[in-house]
Scaffold this motif. Structure first.
Motif, PDB file in Angstrom:
ATOM      1  N   PRO A 177       0.826  -1.859   0.187  1.00 19.48           N
ATOM      2  CA  PRO A 177       0.012  -0.393  -0.328  1.00 19.48           C
ATOM      3  C   PRO A 177       1.097   1.704   0.291  1.00 19.48           C
ATOM      4  N   ARG A 178       0.389   2.481  -0.736  1.00 24.44           N
ATOM      5  CA  ARG A 178       1.286   3.433  -0.495  1.00 24.44           C
ATOM      6  C   ARG A 178       0.321   4.707  -0.388  1.00 24.44           C
ATOM      7  N   ALA A 179       0.761   6.003   0.292  1.00 20.71           N
ATOM      8  CA  ALA A 179      -0.320   6.686   0.621  1.00 20.71           C
ATOM      9  C   ALA A 179       0.174   7.779  -0.583  1.00 20.71           C
ATOM     10  N   PHE A 180      -1.130   8.339  -0.566  1.00 15.65           N
ATOM     11  CA  PHE A 180      -1.529   9.939  -1.783  1.00 15.65           C
ATOM     12  C   PHE A 180      -1.473  10.765  -1.007  1.00 15.65           C
ATOM     13  N   PRO A 181      -0.797  11.962  -1.185  1.00 18.42           N
ATOM     14  CA  PRO A 181      -1.254  13.329  -0.397  1.00 18.42           C
ATOM     15  C   PRO A 181      -1.681  14.151  -1.067  1.00 18.42           C
ATOM     16  N   GLY A 182      -2.609  14.919  -0.407  1.00 16.39           N
ATOM     17  CA  GLY A 182      -3.318  15.507  -1.375  1.00 16.39           C
ATOM     18  C   GLY A 182      -5.060  14.514  -1.443  1.00 16.39           C
ATOM     19  N   GLN A 183      -4.827  13.227  -1.094  1.00 12.78           N
ATOM     20  CA  GLN A 183      -5.758  12.247  -1.193  1.00 12.78           C
ATOM     21  C   GLN A 183      -7.289  11.673  -0.277  1.00 12.78           C
ATOM     22  N   PRO A 184      -8.085  12.090   0.116  1.00 18.42           N
ATOM     23  CA  PRO A 184      -8.604  11.608   1.266  1.00 18.42           C
ATOM     24  C   PRO A 184      -8.382  10.277   1.710  1.00 18.42           C
ATOM     25  N   VAL A 185      -8.541   9.992   2.899  1.00 24.25           N
ATOM     26  CA  VAL A 185      -8.613   8.564   3.597  1.00 24.25           C
ATOM     27  C   VAL A 185      -9.581   7.846   2.911  1.00 24.25           C
ATOM     28  N   GLN A 186     -10.737   8.004   2.504  1.00 21.79           N
ATOM     29  CA  GLN A 186     -11.640   7.139   1.266  1.00 21.79           C
ATOM     30  C   GLN A 186     -12.040   7.831   0.019  1.00 21.79           C
ATOM     31  N   ILE A 187     -11.351   6.873  -0.550  1.00 20.59           N
ATOM     32  CA  ILE A 187     -10.760   7.498  -2.430  1.00 20.59           C
ATOM     33  C   ILE A 187     -12.013   6.757  -3.355  1.00 20.59           C
ATOM     34  N   GLU A 188     -12.878   7.745  -3.826  1.00 19.60           N
ATOM     35  CA  GLU A 188     -14.065   7.183  -4.941  1.00 19.60           C
ATOM     36  C   GLU A 188     -13.856   7.301  -5.850  1.00 19.60           C
ATOM     37  N   SER A 189     -12.830   8.171  -6.304  1.00 20.61           N
ATOM     38  CA  SER A 189     -12.388   9.185  -7.982  1.00 20.61           C
ATOM     39  C   SER A 189     -11.077   9.221  -7.399  1.00 20.61           C
ATOM     40  N   GLY A 190     -10.792   8.845  -9.109  1.00 16.54           N
ATOM     41  CA  GLY A 190      -9.448   9.776  -9.417  1.00 16.54           C
ATOM     42  C   GLY A 190      -9.824  10.842 -10.181  1.00 16.54           C
ATOM     43  N   PRO A 191      -8.056  11.606 -10.660  1.00 18.66           N
ATOM     44  CA  PRO A 191      -8.435  12.944 -11.403  1.00 18.66           C
ATOM     45  C   PRO A 191      -9.316  13.133 -12.366  1.00 18.66           C
ATOM     46  N   ARG A 192     -10.229  13.648 -12.525  1.00 18.47           N
ATOM     47  CA  ARG A 192     -10.674  13.964 -13.867  1.00 18.47           C
ATOM     48  C   ARG A 192     -10.646  14.874 -15.060  1.00 18.47           C
ATOM     49  N   ALA A 193      -9.189  14.867 -15.051  1.00 16.59           N
ATOM     50  CA  ALA A 193      -8.349  15.993 -15.933  1.00 16.59           C
ATOM     51  C   ALA A 193      -7.620  14.830 -17.261  1.00 16.59           C
ATOM     52  N   ARG A 194      -7.534  13.445 -16.540  1.00 24.32           N
ATOM     53  CA  ARG A 194      -7.078  12.772 -17.395  1.00 24.32           C
ATOM     54  C   ARG A 194      -7.923  11.125 -17.606  1.00 24.32           C
ATOM     55  N   PRO A 195      -7.546  10.940 -19.363  1.00 26.86           N
ATOM     56  CA  PRO A 195      -8.888   9.644 -19.713  1.00 26.86           C
ATOM     57  C   PRO A 195      -8.527   8.680 -19.356  1.00 26.86           C
ATOM     58  N   GLN A 196      -8.552   7.727 -18.000  1.00 25.10           N
ATOM     59  CA  GLN A 196      -8.247   6.922 -17.518  1.00 25.10           C
ATOM     60  C   GLN A 196      -9.759   6.552 -16.306  1.00 25.10           C
ATOM     61  N   VAL A 197     -10.031   5.463 -16.301  1.00 25.18           N
ATOM     62  CA  VAL A 197     -10.668   4.791 -15.689  1.00 25.18           C
ATOM     63  C   VAL A 197     -10.645   4.065 -14.873  1.00 25.18           C
ATOM     64  N   ALA A 198     -10.771   2.724 -13.672  1.00 21.89           N
ATOM     65  CA  ALA A 198     -10.450   1.914 -12.855  1.00 21.89           C
ATOM     66  C   ALA A 198     -11.394   0.886 -12.797  1.00 21.89           C
TER      67      ALA A 198
END
Length: 271
Positions: free
Chosen positions: A67-88
């Protein structure tokens, strides 16, 4: 490289749709849903784990990321950056390993990478699936040990559910997995978030698009549920263990290609 013509993409979409329809009848469902529904009937003669979970690329085992931490992201993540054409595309890992392997292979044929949140008891029954997921270029995480409603448990029970699955992942891959997702809930309670951090997961993984495939609404409905909501940065909830998902995935992947949306692991989505 030139972009494919709309006609070429449509032709691939039709071929994938046909492939999904051809294979869907071969499976029975085997994964309980995340909203408290009844467990679908399982095949009386499940295939062996070794036969169903053959590595995609034998001899090329991937190291298991931590696991890794993503600074600036909340503890609970429901989506990623909206500027890039990527999805999970994220899959709740439980059910018939033949269905799981088929879904992974379909993703790989399309050049897609997915995130699998595995149930610990499923890994006990299908230990080869852990390496099959990683060796296919995908991401592996924790979806509790027994897949029961973690939101209703007391602190010690909930922590045991998280660490029980983490221990199995560590034993099988050398890592506790990259993500934790609570069982039978879209969002983790504050207590479960705290316990996940104590177990070694800086974030809890939620989602912003629910395919509702666990309700067995039909492949077309699964596809509509996703394509009607998905956009840049979306995290999609899907499941192993459901025949509708097998039939829907080739069509969904073709639609992502048509929209120029790239399916990546959740970690890649957030980097």
């Amino acid at each position: 490289m030139l972009n494919p013509s709309p006609r070429a993409v449509d032709r691939r979409s039709a071929l994938r749709a046909g492939a999904g329809a051809a294979i869907v009848g071969a499976f029975t469902t085997g994964c309980s849903d995340d909203k408290g529904g009844a467990r679908p009937a399982e095949s009386p003669t499940p295939p062996s784990a070794s036969a169903a979970a053959a590595p995609a690329r034998p001899g090329k085992s991937r190291p298991a990321p931590a696991p890794r931490a993503f600074p600036g992201q909340p503890v609970q993540i429901e989506s990623g950056p909206r500027a890039r054409p990527q999805v999970a595309l994220t899959f709740h890992g439980q059910g018939d390993p033949k269905i799981a392997t088929t879904l992974l292979s379909e993703a790989e044929k399309a050049g897609a990478r997915v995130t699998v949140l595995a149930v610990g008891s499923w890994l006990d029954e299908q230990p080869a699936m852990a390496r099959r997921i990683l060796d296919g270029g995908h991401e592996l995480g924790n979806h509790t040990q027994h897949h029961i409603d973690i939101s209703t448990m007391d602190e010690s029970e909930a922590y045991a559910e998280i660490t029980g699955c983490a221990d199995r992942l560590r034993r099988l891959t050398g890592s506790i997995g990259t993500w934790f997702r609570p069982s039978r809930a879209q969002y983790a309670t504050p207590l479960v978030q705290k316990l996940a951090r104590q177990a070694g997961y800086p974030h809890v993984l939620s989602y912003d698009v629910d395919s509702l495939d666990f309700t067995s609404p039909g492949a077309s409905a699964v596809t509509r549920n996703v394509t009607g909501q998905i956009r840049n940065g979306s995290v999609v909830s899907l499941h192993f263990g459901y025949a509708d998902t097998v039939a829907a995935l080739p069509v969904l992947l073709a639609e992502l290609e048509r929209r120029r949306l790239r399916a990546v692991t959740t970690t890649e989505l957030l980097i």
